[in-house]
Design an enzyme around this catalytic site. Structure first.
Site, short mmCIF file in Angstrom:
data_model
loop_
_atom_site.label_atom_id
_atom_site.label_comp_id
_atom_site.label_asym_id
_atom_site.label_seq_id
_atom_site.Cartn_x
_atom_site.Cartn_y
_atom_site.Cartn_z
N TYR A 250 0.81 -1.21 0.00
CA TYR A 250 0.00 0.00 0.00
C TYR A 250 0.85 1.28 0.00
O TYR A 250 2.07 1.23 0.01
CB TYR A 250 -1.01 -0.09 1.15
N ARG A 297 2.91 -0.34 11.63
CA ARG A 297 3.23 -1.66 11.09
C ARG A 297 3.97 -1.43 9.78
O ARG A 297 3.49 -0.70 8.90
CB ARG A 297 1.97 -2.48 10.85
N ARG A 422 -3.17 -16.14 11.99
CA ARG A 422 -3.91 -17.33 11.58
C ARG A 422 -4.17 -18.29 12.74
O ARG A 422 -5.26 -18.88 12.82
CB ARG A 422 -3.19 -18.02 10.42
#
Ligand SMILES: Cc1cc2nc3c(=O)[nH]c(=O)nc-3n(C[C@H](O)[C@H](O)[C@H](O)COP(=O)(O)O)c2cc1C
Ligand code: SF4
Length: 494
Positions: A250, A297, A422
Protein backbone atom coordinates in the site's frame (compact mmCIF):
# COMPACT_ATOMS: atom_id res chain seq x y z
CA UNK A 1 6.56 -13.65 -11.78
CA UNK A 2 7.16 -17.14 -10.42
CA UNK A 3 4.48 -18.78 -8.36
CA UNK A 4 5.64 -19.99 -4.97
CA UNK A 5 4.41 -23.52 -5.58
CA UNK A 6 7.02 -23.87 -8.33
CA UNK A 7 9.82 -23.03 -5.96
CA UNK A 8 8.92 -24.51 -2.62
CA UNK A 9 8.58 -28.25 -2.23
CA UNK A 10 9.44 -29.07 1.37
CA UNK A 11 6.34 -30.08 3.34
CA UNK A 12 6.73 -29.23 7.02
CA UNK A 13 4.80 -30.97 9.78
CA UNK A 14 3.49 -28.72 12.55
CA UNK A 15 6.14 -28.39 15.25
CA UNK A 16 5.43 -30.55 18.29
CA UNK A 17 3.65 -28.50 20.92
CA UNK A 18 4.52 -28.75 24.60
CA UNK A 19 1.95 -26.83 26.54
CA UNK A 20 2.72 -25.30 29.96
CA UNK A 21 0.81 -25.95 33.14
CA UNK A 22 -1.20 -23.02 34.50
CA UNK A 23 1.61 -22.39 37.03
CA UNK A 24 4.29 -22.32 34.34
CA UNK A 25 2.11 -20.06 32.20
CA UNK A 26 1.65 -17.69 35.14
CA UNK A 27 5.45 -17.31 35.32
CA UNK A 28 5.90 -16.99 31.54
CA UNK A 29 6.96 -13.77 29.88
CA UNK A 30 4.13 -14.34 27.41
CA UNK A 31 1.66 -13.71 30.19
CA UNK A 32 3.55 -10.89 31.88
CA UNK A 33 2.25 -7.32 31.61
CA UNK A 34 3.49 -4.96 28.92
CA UNK A 35 3.30 -1.27 28.22
CA UNK A 36 2.69 0.65 25.02
CA UNK A 37 3.31 4.37 24.95
CA UNK A 38 2.48 6.48 27.98
CA UNK A 39 -0.87 5.05 28.91
CA UNK A 40 -1.61 1.61 27.55
CA UNK A 41 -0.87 -1.23 29.93
CA UNK A 42 -1.41 -4.72 28.53
CA UNK A 43 -1.97 -7.70 30.71
CA UNK A 44 0.19 -9.98 28.57
CA UNK A 45 2.39 -10.03 25.45
CA UNK A 46 -0.21 -11.77 23.30
CA UNK A 47 -1.30 -9.99 20.15
CA UNK A 48 -3.76 -10.58 17.31
CA UNK A 49 -2.53 -8.63 14.26
CA UNK A 50 -4.88 -7.03 11.74
CA UNK A 51 -6.88 -9.35 9.49
CA UNK A 52 -9.41 -8.18 6.91
CA UNK A 53 -12.48 -10.45 7.17
CA UNK A 54 -14.62 -8.84 4.41
CA UNK A 55 -17.60 -8.19 6.62
CA UNK A 56 -18.17 -4.42 6.31
CA UNK A 57 -20.93 -2.94 4.15
CA UNK A 58 -20.06 -1.79 0.65
CA UNK A 59 -20.00 1.70 2.12
CA UNK A 60 -17.43 0.76 4.77
CA UNK A 61 -19.72 0.63 7.82
CA UNK A 62 -19.48 -1.75 10.75
CA UNK A 63 -22.04 -4.57 10.42
CA UNK A 64 -23.32 -7.15 12.92
CA UNK A 65 -20.91 -9.57 11.20
CA UNK A 66 -17.97 -7.25 11.89
CA UNK A 67 -19.04 -7.09 15.54
CA UNK A 68 -19.37 -10.88 15.62
CA UNK A 69 -15.89 -11.36 14.15
CA UNK A 70 -14.19 -9.14 16.76
CA UNK A 71 -16.40 -10.37 19.59
CA UNK A 72 -15.14 -13.89 18.96
CA UNK A 73 -11.48 -12.81 19.14
CA UNK A 74 -12.24 -10.77 22.25
CA UNK A 75 -13.66 -13.81 24.02
CA UNK A 76 -10.18 -15.29 23.83
CA UNK A 77 -8.87 -12.21 25.70
CA UNK A 78 -5.68 -11.50 23.76
CA UNK A 79 -3.75 -8.66 25.38
CA UNK A 80 -3.95 -6.68 22.13
CA UNK A 81 -6.33 -7.02 19.21
CA UNK A 82 -5.80 -4.93 16.08
CA UNK A 83 -8.81 -4.16 13.92
CA UNK A 84 -8.34 -4.77 10.20
CA UNK A 85 -6.94 -2.30 7.67
CA UNK A 86 -9.50 0.54 7.68
CA UNK A 87 -9.56 3.14 4.90
CA UNK A 88 -8.78 6.75 5.77
CA UNK A 89 -10.39 8.30 2.70
CA UNK A 90 -14.01 9.06 2.14
CA UNK A 91 -14.17 7.16 -1.12
CA UNK A 92 -15.96 4.05 -2.32
CA UNK A 93 -13.69 1.06 -1.59
CA UNK A 94 -15.89 -2.03 -1.39
CA UNK A 95 -16.54 -3.90 1.83
CA UNK A 96 -13.49 -2.56 3.64
CA UNK A 97 -14.04 -0.77 6.93
CA UNK A 98 -13.63 2.97 6.70
CA UNK A 99 -12.73 5.75 9.11
CA UNK A 100 -12.62 8.66 6.63
CA UNK A 101 -15.62 10.57 8.01
CA UNK A 102 -17.38 11.11 11.34
CA UNK A 103 -20.41 9.18 10.10
CA UNK A 104 -18.37 6.00 10.66
CA UNK A 105 -17.96 6.81 14.37
CA UNK A 106 -21.15 5.26 15.77
CA UNK A 107 -20.33 1.86 14.24
CA UNK A 108 -16.73 2.04 15.37
CA UNK A 109 -17.88 2.94 18.89
CA UNK A 110 -20.07 -0.13 18.94
CA UNK A 111 -17.08 -2.17 17.89
CA UNK A 112 -15.03 -0.81 20.78
CA UNK A 113 -17.84 -1.49 23.26
CA UNK A 114 -18.27 -5.03 21.93
CA UNK A 115 -14.62 -5.88 22.42
CA UNK A 116 -14.53 -4.32 25.90
CA UNK A 117 -17.58 -6.28 26.87
CA UNK A 118 -16.60 -9.65 25.38
CA UNK A 119 -13.04 -9.50 26.69
CA UNK A 120 -14.21 -8.35 30.12
CA UNK A 121 -12.01 -5.31 29.61
CA UNK A 122 -8.84 -7.42 29.33
CA UNK A 123 -8.08 -6.72 25.64
CA UNK A 124 -6.55 -3.46 24.44
CA UNK A 125 -7.99 -2.56 21.04
CA UNK A 126 -6.12 -0.77 18.26
CA UNK A 127 -7.30 0.02 14.75
CA UNK A 128 -5.08 -0.18 11.68
CA UNK A 129 -5.52 2.73 9.26
CA UNK A 130 -4.59 2.47 5.61
CA UNK A 131 -4.25 4.39 2.39
CA UNK A 132 -3.99 2.69 -0.98
CA UNK A 133 -3.80 3.75 -4.61
CA UNK A 134 -5.88 2.63 -7.59
CA UNK A 135 -5.61 -0.98 -8.72
CA UNK A 136 -7.86 -1.96 -11.60
CA UNK A 137 -9.00 -5.38 -12.68
CA UNK A 138 -7.23 -7.15 -15.54
CA UNK A 139 -9.19 -6.01 -18.61
CA UNK A 140 -10.47 -7.95 -21.58
CA UNK A 141 -7.81 -7.16 -24.24
CA UNK A 142 -10.45 -5.81 -26.67
CA UNK A 143 -11.66 -3.40 -24.04
CA UNK A 144 -8.13 -2.39 -23.14
CA UNK A 145 -7.22 -1.53 -26.72
CA UNK A 146 -10.56 0.12 -27.42
CA UNK A 147 -10.79 2.25 -24.26
CA UNK A 148 -7.90 2.25 -21.82
CA UNK A 149 -4.72 2.36 -23.88
CA UNK A 150 -3.35 5.87 -24.22
CA UNK A 151 -2.46 6.54 -27.85
CA UNK A 152 0.31 9.14 -27.82
CA UNK A 153 3.14 10.14 -30.14
CA UNK A 154 5.57 7.65 -28.58
CA UNK A 155 3.19 4.75 -29.13
CA UNK A 156 2.59 5.86 -32.71
CA UNK A 157 6.36 5.94 -33.27
CA UNK A 158 6.82 2.45 -31.87
CA UNK A 159 3.98 1.09 -34.00
CA UNK A 160 5.41 2.73 -37.11
CA UNK A 161 8.86 1.30 -36.39
CA UNK A 162 7.60 -2.20 -35.56
CA UNK A 163 5.52 -2.41 -38.74
CA UNK A 164 7.95 -0.40 -40.91
CA UNK A 165 4.98 1.74 -41.89
CA UNK A 166 5.15 5.49 -41.23
CA UNK A 167 1.45 5.87 -41.88
CA UNK A 168 0.84 5.01 -38.20
CA UNK A 169 2.51 8.24 -37.04
CA UNK A 170 -0.63 10.18 -37.84
CA UNK A 171 -3.28 7.57 -38.56
CA UNK A 172 -6.67 8.08 -36.88
CA UNK A 173 -6.64 6.82 -33.29
CA UNK A 174 -9.47 4.36 -33.94
CA UNK A 175 -7.39 2.63 -36.61
CA UNK A 176 -4.44 2.30 -34.28
CA UNK A 177 -6.65 0.77 -31.60
CA UNK A 178 -8.15 -1.66 -34.09
CA UNK A 179 -4.71 -2.62 -35.44
CA UNK A 180 -3.39 -3.37 -31.97
CA UNK A 181 -6.50 -5.28 -30.93
CA UNK A 182 -5.90 -7.58 -33.90
CA UNK A 183 -2.12 -7.77 -33.46
CA UNK A 184 -0.18 -10.85 -32.40
CA UNK A 185 1.70 -10.83 -29.12
CA UNK A 186 5.07 -10.01 -30.69
CA UNK A 187 3.73 -6.79 -32.16
CA UNK A 188 1.90 -5.90 -28.93
CA UNK A 189 5.13 -6.33 -27.00
CA UNK A 190 7.05 -4.20 -29.46
CA UNK A 191 4.54 -1.36 -29.30
CA UNK A 192 3.38 -1.17 -25.67
CA UNK A 193 5.80 0.15 -23.07
CA UNK A 194 6.32 -1.78 -19.82
CA UNK A 195 3.55 -0.02 -17.91
CA UNK A 196 1.09 -0.45 -20.77
CA UNK A 197 1.93 -4.16 -21.00
CA UNK A 198 1.37 -4.43 -17.27
CA UNK A 199 -2.00 -2.66 -17.55
CA UNK A 200 -2.98 -5.13 -20.27
CA UNK A 201 -1.71 -8.28 -18.57
CA UNK A 202 -2.33 -7.48 -14.88
CA UNK A 203 -4.63 -4.45 -14.77
CA UNK A 204 -3.68 -0.81 -14.39
CA UNK A 205 -1.98 0.00 -11.11
CA UNK A 206 -0.74 3.35 -9.78
CA UNK A 207 2.65 3.82 -8.12
CA UNK A 208 3.57 6.45 -5.53
CA UNK A 209 6.26 7.58 -7.94
CA UNK A 210 3.73 8.35 -10.70
CA UNK A 211 4.23 12.04 -9.99
CA UNK A 212 2.88 12.96 -13.44
CA UNK A 213 -0.55 12.20 -11.89
CA UNK A 214 -1.59 15.28 -9.88
CA UNK A 215 -3.30 13.31 -7.10
CA UNK A 216 -0.17 11.16 -6.66
CA UNK A 217 2.13 14.18 -6.75
CA UNK A 218 -0.01 15.73 -4.01
CA UNK A 219 0.14 12.74 -1.64
CA UNK A 220 2.67 14.38 0.71
CA UNK A 221 0.35 17.37 1.07
CA UNK A 222 -2.79 15.29 1.59
CA UNK A 223 -1.91 12.19 3.57
CA UNK A 224 -0.74 13.73 6.86
CA UNK A 225 -4.13 15.40 7.30
CA UNK A 226 -6.09 12.28 6.33
CA UNK A 227 -4.13 10.05 8.70
CA UNK A 228 -4.38 12.66 11.46
CA UNK A 229 -8.16 12.79 11.15
CA UNK A 230 -8.31 8.99 11.17
CA UNK A 231 -6.27 9.03 14.38
CA UNK A 232 -8.60 11.59 15.92
CA UNK A 233 -11.62 9.44 15.05
CA UNK A 234 -9.92 6.33 16.45
CA UNK A 235 -9.49 8.17 19.74
CA UNK A 236 -13.03 9.50 19.72
CA UNK A 237 -14.43 6.06 19.02
CA UNK A 238 -12.63 4.81 22.14
CA UNK A 239 -9.86 2.67 20.62
CA UNK A 240 -6.79 2.36 22.82
CA UNK A 241 -4.58 3.33 19.93
CA UNK A 242 -4.15 3.63 16.20
CA UNK A 243 -1.81 1.60 14.00
CA UNK A 244 -0.46 3.31 10.89
CA UNK A 245 -0.35 0.77 8.06
CA UNK A 246 3.06 1.26 6.48
CA UNK A 247 3.32 -2.38 5.36
CA UNK A 248 2.63 -4.62 2.37
CA UNK A 249 1.46 -3.33 -1.02
CA UNK A 250 0.00 0.00 0.00
CA UNK A 251 0.82 3.69 -0.24
CA UNK A 252 3.02 4.21 2.80
CA UNK A 253 5.04 1.01 2.33
CA UNK A 254 5.67 2.11 -1.22
CA UNK A 255 7.05 5.45 -0.01
CA UNK A 256 9.49 3.51 2.20
CA UNK A 257 10.48 1.09 -0.56
CA UNK A 258 13.79 1.37 -2.37
CA UNK A 259 11.68 1.23 -5.52
CA UNK A 260 10.38 4.72 -4.72
CA UNK A 261 12.11 7.05 -7.19
CA UNK A 262 10.12 10.24 -6.54
CA UNK A 263 12.38 13.22 -7.13
CA UNK A 264 10.44 15.75 -5.05
CA UNK A 265 12.21 15.07 -1.77
CA UNK A 266 9.96 12.09 -0.95
CA UNK A 267 11.82 9.33 -2.79
CA UNK A 268 15.30 8.08 -3.58
CA UNK A 269 17.52 8.17 -0.49
CA UNK A 270 16.40 6.63 2.81
CA UNK A 271 16.05 10.11 4.31
CA UNK A 272 13.66 11.10 1.57
CA UNK A 273 11.72 7.82 1.58
CA UNK A 274 11.08 8.02 5.30
CA UNK A 275 10.12 11.69 5.15
CA UNK A 276 6.39 11.30 4.44
CA UNK A 277 5.99 8.39 6.91
CA UNK A 278 7.57 10.65 9.57
CA UNK A 279 5.41 13.60 8.57
CA UNK A 280 2.30 11.42 8.81
CA UNK A 281 3.38 10.20 12.24
CA UNK A 282 3.99 13.79 13.39
CA UNK A 283 0.60 14.93 12.08
CA UNK A 284 -1.19 12.06 13.81
CA UNK A 285 0.69 12.71 17.04
CA UNK A 286 -0.16 16.41 16.92
CA UNK A 287 -3.84 15.57 16.48
CA UNK A 288 -4.20 12.78 19.07
CA UNK A 289 -1.88 14.18 21.71
CA UNK A 290 1.17 12.75 23.47
CA UNK A 291 -0.71 10.19 25.57
CA UNK A 292 -2.52 8.35 22.82
CA UNK A 293 -0.90 5.17 21.50
CA UNK A 294 0.28 5.45 17.89
CA UNK A 295 1.96 2.37 16.45
CA UNK A 296 3.40 1.58 13.05
CA UNK A 297 3.23 -1.66 11.09
CA UNK A 298 5.89 -1.84 8.39
CA UNK A 299 8.05 -4.26 6.46
CA UNK A 300 11.27 -5.77 7.76
CA UNK A 301 11.97 -6.76 4.14
CA UNK A 302 10.05 -6.01 0.92
CA UNK A 303 11.21 -9.37 -0.55
CA UNK A 304 11.11 -8.04 -4.10
CA UNK A 305 13.84 -7.28 -6.57
CA UNK A 306 15.16 -3.80 -5.95
CA UNK A 307 13.01 -3.37 -2.83
CA UNK A 308 14.00 -2.43 0.72
CA UNK A 309 15.88 -4.92 2.83
CA UNK A 310 16.36 -5.40 6.54
CA UNK A 311 19.13 -2.76 6.64
CA UNK A 312 16.59 -0.17 5.47
CA UNK A 313 14.02 -1.45 7.96
CA UNK A 314 16.50 -1.20 10.84
CA UNK A 315 17.31 2.37 9.84
CA UNK A 316 13.62 3.28 9.53
CA UNK A 317 12.85 1.63 12.87
CA UNK A 318 15.35 3.83 14.69
CA UNK A 319 13.81 6.90 13.02
CA UNK A 320 10.25 5.84 13.91
CA UNK A 321 11.21 5.12 17.51
CA UNK A 322 13.08 8.43 17.76
CA UNK A 323 10.03 10.24 16.37
CA UNK A 324 7.79 8.83 19.09
CA UNK A 325 6.07 5.79 17.56
CA UNK A 326 4.69 3.81 20.51
CA UNK A 327 5.27 0.38 18.97
CA UNK A 328 6.58 -1.16 15.78
CA UNK A 329 4.90 -4.24 14.36
CA UNK A 330 7.12 -5.94 11.82
CA UNK A 331 5.71 -7.73 8.82
CA UNK A 332 7.34 -8.96 5.62
CA UNK A 333 6.63 -8.86 1.88
CA UNK A 334 3.08 -8.86 0.55
CA UNK A 335 3.87 -6.70 -2.48
CA UNK A 336 2.23 -6.30 -5.87
CA UNK A 337 5.48 -6.34 -7.82
CA UNK A 338 5.91 -10.13 -7.84
CA UNK A 339 2.24 -11.11 -7.69
CA UNK A 340 0.81 -13.74 -9.99
CA UNK A 341 -1.11 -12.67 -13.07
CA UNK A 342 -4.81 -12.41 -12.18
CA UNK A 343 -7.53 -14.00 -14.27
CA UNK A 344 -9.39 -11.73 -16.70
CA UNK A 345 -11.74 -9.49 -14.78
CA UNK A 346 -9.91 -9.99 -11.46
CA UNK A 347 -7.49 -7.69 -9.66
CA UNK A 348 -3.89 -8.55 -8.89
CA UNK A 349 -3.54 -9.84 -5.31
CA UNK A 350 -0.34 -8.98 -3.48
CA UNK A 351 -0.01 -12.28 -1.60
CA UNK A 352 0.47 -14.66 -4.55
CA UNK A 353 4.17 -14.26 -5.28
CA UNK A 354 7.27 -14.90 -3.24
CA UNK A 355 6.81 -11.71 -1.24
CA UNK A 356 3.24 -12.78 -0.52
CA UNK A 357 4.49 -16.14 0.65
CA UNK A 358 6.81 -14.44 3.10
CA UNK A 359 3.92 -12.41 4.49
CA UNK A 360 1.77 -15.44 5.30
CA UNK A 361 4.10 -18.44 5.03
CA UNK A 362 2.60 -21.91 4.60
CA UNK A 363 3.81 -25.40 5.42
CA UNK A 364 4.89 -25.96 1.82
CA UNK A 365 8.12 -24.11 2.18
CA UNK A 366 11.87 -24.13 1.83
CA UNK A 367 14.14 -25.88 4.35
CA UNK A 368 13.66 -23.06 6.88
CA UNK A 369 9.88 -23.60 7.06
CA UNK A 370 7.16 -21.17 8.08
CA UNK A 371 7.40 -21.28 11.87
CA UNK A 372 8.68 -18.06 13.37
CA UNK A 373 10.16 -17.35 9.97
CA UNK A 374 10.05 -13.57 10.27
CA UNK A 375 11.39 -13.26 13.81
CA UNK A 376 14.98 -12.39 12.74
CA UNK A 377 13.71 -9.18 11.12
CA UNK A 378 11.99 -8.05 14.31
CA UNK A 379 15.07 -9.04 16.32
CA UNK A 380 17.40 -7.00 14.12
CA UNK A 381 15.13 -3.95 14.32
CA UNK A 382 14.63 -4.30 18.06
CA UNK A 383 18.38 -4.62 18.64
CA UNK A 384 19.10 -1.43 16.72
CA UNK A 385 16.34 0.49 18.47
CA UNK A 386 17.65 -0.57 21.87
CA UNK A 387 21.22 0.35 20.88
CA UNK A 388 19.90 3.79 19.98
CA UNK A 389 18.46 4.10 23.50
CA UNK A 390 14.74 3.64 22.76
CA UNK A 391 12.50 1.21 24.64
CA UNK A 392 9.81 1.11 21.93
CA UNK A 393 8.13 -2.31 21.95
CA UNK A 394 8.48 -4.49 18.86
CA UNK A 395 5.84 -6.96 17.70
CA UNK A 396 6.66 -9.99 15.58
CA UNK A 397 4.36 -12.33 13.69
CA UNK A 398 4.55 -15.06 11.08
CA UNK A 399 3.96 -18.73 11.75
CA UNK A 400 3.87 -18.53 15.54
CA UNK A 401 1.41 -21.00 17.02
CA UNK A 402 3.03 -22.73 19.98
CA UNK A 403 3.85 -21.64 23.51
CA UNK A 404 7.53 -22.57 23.27
CA UNK A 405 8.06 -20.60 20.10
CA UNK A 406 6.30 -17.53 21.50
CA UNK A 407 8.00 -17.70 24.89
CA UNK A 408 11.41 -18.30 23.28
CA UNK A 409 11.07 -15.17 21.15
CA UNK A 410 10.37 -13.09 24.25
CA UNK A 411 13.05 -14.72 26.42
CA UNK A 412 15.72 -14.22 23.79
CA UNK A 413 14.73 -10.56 23.51
CA UNK A 414 13.78 -10.89 19.84
CA UNK A 415 10.47 -9.08 20.30
CA UNK A 416 8.28 -7.66 23.07
CA UNK A 417 4.92 -8.92 21.84
CA UNK A 418 4.04 -12.08 19.92
CA UNK A 419 1.49 -11.75 17.13
CA UNK A 420 -0.51 -14.72 15.91
CA UNK A 421 -2.99 -13.99 13.13
CA UNK A 422 -3.91 -17.33 11.58
CA UNK A 423 -3.48 -19.33 14.80
CA UNK A 424 -5.92 -16.92 16.46
CA UNK A 425 -8.33 -17.34 13.57
CA UNK A 426 -8.05 -21.12 13.87
CA UNK A 427 -8.69 -20.89 17.61
CA UNK A 428 -9.56 -17.46 19.04
CA UNK A 429 -9.26 -18.92 22.55
CA UNK A 430 -5.78 -20.29 22.08
CA UNK A 431 -3.84 -17.75 24.15
CA UNK A 432 -6.43 -18.12 26.90
CA UNK A 433 -6.30 -21.89 26.82
CA UNK A 434 -2.52 -21.77 27.14
CA UNK A 435 -2.74 -19.35 30.07
CA UNK A 436 -5.18 -21.65 31.83
CA UNK A 437 -2.89 -24.66 31.39
CA UNK A 438 -5.27 -26.14 28.80
CA UNK A 439 -2.98 -25.95 25.80
CA UNK A 440 -3.86 -29.51 24.82
CA UNK A 441 -7.28 -28.12 23.81
CA UNK A 442 -5.83 -25.67 21.28
CA UNK A 443 -7.14 -26.16 17.74
CA UNK A 444 -3.92 -25.73 15.85
CA UNK A 445 -3.63 -23.76 12.62
CA UNK A 446 -2.36 -25.93 9.78
CA UNK A 447 -0.84 -23.01 7.86
CA UNK A 448 -2.26 -24.07 4.50
CA UNK A 449 -3.99 -20.73 3.80
CA UNK A 450 -7.56 -21.66 3.02
CA UNK A 451 -8.42 -18.40 4.84
CA UNK A 452 -6.09 -16.41 2.64
CA UNK A 453 -7.69 -17.96 -0.46
CA UNK A 454 -11.03 -16.57 0.70
CA UNK A 455 -9.45 -13.18 1.32
CA UNK A 456 -8.05 -13.24 -2.21
CA UNK A 457 -11.55 -13.70 -3.62
CA UNK A 458 -12.91 -11.02 -1.27
CA UNK A 459 -15.11 -13.67 0.33
CA UNK A 460 -15.91 -13.60 4.02
CA UNK A 461 -12.86 -15.06 5.73
CA UNK A 462 -13.32 -18.20 7.84
CA UNK A 463 -11.11 -21.12 8.90
CA UNK A 464 -11.37 -24.58 7.41
CA UNK A 465 -11.02 -26.13 10.87
CA UNK A 466 -14.37 -24.85 12.08
CA UNK A 467 -16.44 -23.30 9.31
CA UNK A 468 -18.48 -26.45 8.62
CA UNK A 469 -18.95 -27.40 12.26
CA UNK A 470 -22.43 -27.18 13.81
CA UNK A 471 -23.97 -25.35 10.88
CA UNK A 472 -27.49 -26.22 11.90
CA UNK A 473 -27.18 -25.13 15.53
CA UNK A 474 -29.74 -22.40 16.27
CA UNK A 475 -28.63 -18.82 15.74
CA UNK A 476 -25.34 -19.58 13.96
CA UNK A 477 -24.64 -16.74 11.49
CA UNK A 478 -23.69 -18.11 8.09
CA UNK A 479 -21.53 -16.68 5.30
CA UNK A 480 -23.37 -15.29 2.29
CA UNK A 481 -22.72 -18.57 0.41
CA UNK A 482 -24.84 -20.25 3.12
CA UNK A 483 -22.26 -23.01 3.50
CA UNK A 484 -19.96 -21.75 6.23
CA UNK A 485 -20.34 -20.39 9.73
CA UNK A 486 -18.83 -16.95 10.22
CA UNK A 487 -17.07 -17.46 13.53
CA UNK A 488 -15.54 -20.25 15.52
CA UNK A 489 -17.83 -22.29 17.77
CA UNK A 490 -17.84 -20.94 21.32
CA UNK A 491 -15.64 -22.47 23.98
CA UNK A 492 -17.29 -22.94 27.37
CA UNK A 493 -14.43 -21.81 29.60
CA UNK A 494 -14.12 -24.43 32.37
C1 LIG B 1 -7.16 -13.26 6.05
C2 LIG B 1 -6.01 -12.37 6.40
C3 LIG B 1 -6.16 -10.98 6.34
C4 LIG B 1 -5.10 -10.14 6.66
N1 LIG B 1 -5.29 -8.78 6.69
C5 LIG B 1 -4.28 -7.96 7.11
C6 LIG B 1 -4.49 -6.57 7.31
O1 LIG B 1 -5.59 -6.04 7.16
N2 LIG B 1 -3.44 -5.82 7.69
C7 LIG B 1 -2.20 -6.36 7.94
O2 LIG B 1 -1.27 -5.63 8.29
N3 LIG B 1 -1.98 -7.68 7.79
C8 LIG B 1 -2.99 -8.50 7.41
N4 LIG B 1 -2.78 -9.85 7.35
C9 LIG B 1 -1.45 -10.40 7.71
C10 LIG B 1 -1.44 -10.84 9.18
O3 LIG B 1 -1.65 -9.74 10.05
C11 LIG B 1 -0.10 -11.51 9.56
O4 LIG B 1 0.94 -10.59 9.41
C12 LIG B 1 0.21 -12.74 8.71
O5 LIG B 1 -0.93 -13.55 8.58
C13 LIG B 1 1.35 -13.57 9.32
O6 LIG B 1 1.05 -13.92 10.64
P1 LIG B 1 0.51 -15.41 11.06
O7 LIG B 1 1.51 -16.39 10.54
O8 LIG B 1 0.40 -15.37 12.54
O9 LIG B 1 -0.80 -15.58 10.37
C14 LIG B 1 -3.84 -10.71 7.02
C15 LIG B 1 -3.70 -12.10 7.08
C16 LIG B 1 -4.76 -12.93 6.79
C17 LIG B 1 -4.58 -14.42 6.88
S1 SF4 C 1 -7.78 -21.73 7.26
FE1 SF4 C 1 -5.89 -22.90 7.49
S2 SF4 C 1 -4.23 -21.38 7.54
FE2 SF4 C 1 -6.17 -20.28 7.85
S3 SF4 C 1 -6.40 -20.18 10.07
FE3 SF4 C 1 -7.48 -22.02 9.43
S4 SF4 C 1 -6.00 -23.69 9.58
FE4 SF4 C 1 -4.86 -21.76 9.66
Amino acid sequence: MTAVAERFTVHHALPPARWPTAEEAARAMLFSPGRIGRRVVTEARTWVPAMVPWRATDDGFVTPEVLGWYARFAEGQPAVLVVEATGIRDIQSGPLLRIGDDRFLPGLRRLVETVRDKSAGRTRLFIQVIDFLAVRRRPEPEKYFARFLEVDAALRRRLAAATADDRWRDAPEAEIRARLAAADRTLVEAVLDARQREALDYGYRERVWDTHLPHVRELPRILPGLFAEAGRRAREAGFDGVELHYAHAYTMASFLSRLNTRDDGYGGSREHRVRLPLEVLAAVRARVGPDYAVGIRYLGDDVIEGGSRVEDAVWFGVRFAGAGADYLSISKGGRFEDARQPKLGEAVYPYTGRSGYECMPTVISDARGPFGRNVPLAAAIRGAIRDAGHDTPVVTSGGIGTFDLAEGVLRRGEADFVGAARQSLADPDWFRKVRLGLGHLVRRCEYTNYCEGLDQRHKQVTCKLWDRVGLDAPGVPLASDGKRRLSAPGWPVP
